[in-house]
Design an enzyme around this catalytic site. Structure first.
Site, mmCIF file in Angstrom:
data_model
loop_
_atom_site.group_PDB
_atom_site.id
_atom_site.type_symbol
_atom_site.label_atom_id
_atom_site.label_comp_id
_atom_site.label_asym_id
_atom_site.label_seq_id
_atom_site.Cartn_x
_atom_site.Cartn_y
_atom_site.Cartn_z
ATOM 1 N N CYS A 133 0.889 -1.163 0.000
ATOM 2 C CA CYS A 133 0.000 0.000 0.000
ATOM 3 C C CYS A 133 0.925 1.210 0.000
ATOM 4 O O CYS A 133 1.963 1.175 -0.672
ATOM 5 C CB CYS A 133 -0.974 -0.036 1.173
ATOM 6 S SG CYS A 133 -0.223 -0.285 2.797
ATOM 7 N N VAL A 134 0.615 2.272 0.716
ATOM 8 C CA VAL A 134 1.519 3.422 0.735
ATOM 9 C C VAL A 134 2.716 3.154 1.644
ATOM 10 O O VAL A 134 3.866 3.303 1.249
ATOM 11 C CB VAL A 134 0.781 4.699 1.190
ATOM 12 C CG1 VAL A 134 1.767 5.849 1.392
ATOM 13 C CG2 VAL A 134 -0.268 5.102 0.165
#
Length: 231
Positions: free
Chosen positions: A134-135
Site C-alpha cells: 500500500c503506501v
C-alpha cells in the site's frame, strides 16, 4: 461471541490443517538485500519483508520493476486507492490487481479479503510469488497478508499477527480493519483469537494485541511530562 484465550490457541491450531510445503522457485538464490538485513536495521519505507516464501510485503517506495524481477515476483497487489498503478517490468508478464480502499477504519476491506487471499494462493500453486503493498506497508497491505495467513496457512489471527510483526515490526492495521480481520477469522474458524477492548490511552476500542503499545506510550508520556515539569 466466542473468544479463544492464549491457552486455547495451541489446541485451536492443532485442529487446523498443517501448512503446505512451498515450491522451490528457479533462481530463488537471487535475494533482495533488505530481506537479509536484521529486522531492526530495515527501513519500513524501502525494505521488502518475506511473509512466506511466496508472499512479500512492502511500502510503495520499495517497489520498482528491477526489484520485482530480481525477487521473482509474478503477481502484485496494490492496496492503496490513492496511488497510481504500480510500475511493472516490461519484459515479463506480471499479474496485477488493485484494491481500491482508503486507509480509514470505516472502509470496507473485508469484502476484498477472500479474493486477495485466493490470488496469493493461486500464485503460490503456480510456482509464483506475490508482493502486496500500500503506501507505507502498515495497514491495508498488512491486513490483506494477515487474511492470507488465516485462510490458506490456517493460522489463528493472533499467531498470524505475531508472525507478521516479527517480519515487519511497523505493521499496524487500523482498528476498523482489525475488527474486520476478527470477523474474517470467525467466519472461517467459528471463533476469534483476538478481541477488541477499550483502552483509555487510545480513547476507544483497540485489538488486545495493541495494549502493550499503548501502555508503553502512556508510560512515556507520563514519565517525560513529570520530568519536564521539574525544570
Amino acid at each position: 461471541m466466542k473468544v479463544l484465550h492464549e491457552e486455547d490457541v495451541s489446541k485451536f491450531e492443532e485442529e487446523r490443517i498443517i501448512p503446505k510445503e512451498k515450491p522451490i522457485l528457479a533462481g530463488e538464490n537471487i535475494r533482495d538485500v533488505s530481506l537479509e538485513r536484521p529486522v531492526s536495521e530495515q527501513s519500513p519505507l524501502t525494505s521488502i519483508c518475506e511473509v512466506t516464501e511466496s508472499l512479500l510485503l512492502s511500502a510503495a517506495p520499495a517497489v520498482n520493476p528491477q526489484r520485482l524481477l530480481d525477487l521473482g515476483v509474478t503477481c502484485v497487489v496494490n492496496a492503496a486507492s490513492e496511488l497510481p498503478d504500480t510500475p511493472l517490468p516490461h519484459d515479463r508478464k506480471v499479474a496485477y490487481h488493485k484494491v481500491g480502499v482508503e486507509d480509514k477504519p470505516a472502509a470496507d476491506l473485508l469484502s476484498h479479503m477472500d479474493f486477495v487471499a485466493d490470488v496469493i494462493e493461486e500464485t503460490r500453486c503456480a510456482g509464483g510469488k506475490t508482493l502486496v503493498h500500500c503506501v507505507a506497508g502498515v495497514s491495508r497491505s498488512a491486513s490483506l497478508c494477515l487474511a492470507y495467513l488465516i485462510k490458506h496457512e490456517k493460522m489463528p489471527l493472533r499467531k498470524a499477527f505475531l508472525h507478521l510483526r516479527s517480519r515487519r515490526p511497523s505493521i499496524k492495521p487500523n482498528t476498523g480493519f482489525f475488527s474486520q480481520l476478527i470477523e474474517f477469522e470467525r467466519r472461517l474458524f467459528g471463533a476469534a483469537t483476538i478481541s477488541m477492548v477499550h483502552n483509555p490511552a487510545a480513547g476507544g476500542l483497540i485489538p488486545d494485541v495493541y495494549e502493550a503499545d499503548y501502555q508503553n506510550m502512556l508510560w512515556y508520556q507520563q514519565h517525560y511530562s513529570r520530568n519536564f515539569g521539574r525544570h
